[in-house]
Motif scaffolding. Structure first.
Motif: not given
Length: 233
Positions: A202-218
């Protein structure tokens, strides 16, 4: 010095009939989960209380059930439908005391009905269905948990398509993550992988690191589950 009670009373006004009533809330110090699942379902030990039992407010007078996410706007004609479908069949009772699991479950079903008749946002309905699935999980009722996870998934997908999460507590990345995670839990691994990737890219991924890290794990979990050849549902 008096001990602090785990519950406190909150005064509310029914968004449908306008009458005042009181309900219970759990103090934050008494609602600390010892574990939170990957779809954010909290689990509590004895001595702590699940605040989601009290997420839904139920008007004792008219039977309209709502959360704080509900808007106070009613589409044309919806009040008449609610009056017929809910208030006309309502047996007056009070959900304003400490609730057991049965009252908590009933409050969500009332709110899902009310929200559907009111044409509330898909994001709001998704949140109700998801929390109801969580309650069924704590009761080890897998059939009902899966049923309401499926309804939550459908509502989140509609919310994503129509962007009706705007103005809510959720971002587009949050919605993409929830679609991915609920798809994964329902065995729809290919869809899960797709939506986790949408969140990560997502274009705003850098603004939401916690959910992005969780998305990578899942995403990794979903890829492995799919690789193991579990039947695609």
């Amino acid at each position: 010095m008096q001990p602090i009670e785990p519950f406190y009373e909150k005064k509310l006004t029914c968004v449908f009939c306008g009458k005042p009533f009181t309900t219970q809330r759990v103090r934050s110090r008494f609602s600390i989960p010892h574990q939170v699942d990957s779809d954010f379902c909290p689990h509590f030990r004895d001595g702590n209380y699940n605040p989601h039992f009290y997420y839904v407010n139920v008007c004792p007078d008219c039977g309209f059930a709502f959360s704080e996410e509900f808007s106070d706007q009613f589409p044309k004609g919806s009040k008449e439908i609610i009056r017929f479908q809910i208030t006309g069949h309502w047996t007056k009772r009070n959900f304003g005391h400490v609730r057991d699991i049965h009252q908590a479950l009933e409050s969500y079903k009332l709110a899902i009905l009310a929200g559907s008749l009111k044409q509330e946002k898909n994001a709001v309905l998704a949140g109700l269905c998801l929390r109801l699935a969580w309650l069924y999980r704590t009761e080890n009722n897998t059939d009902q948990e899966m049923r309401f996870m499926g309804l939550a998934l459908n509502a989140y997908e509609e919310s994503f398509v129509h962007s009706d999460f705007a103005g809510s507590s959720m971002s587009e990345i949050d919605v993409l993550y929830m679609i991915g995670e609920l798809s994964r839990r329902l065995g729809q691994y290919k869809k899960a992988i797709t939506y986790f990737a949408k969140a990560i890219e997502h274009k705003n991924a850098k603004d939401e690191p916690k959910v992005i890290n969780r998305a990578r794990e899942q995403w990794k979990v979903a890829v492995e589950e799919n690789r193991q050849g579990t039947t695609q549902k």
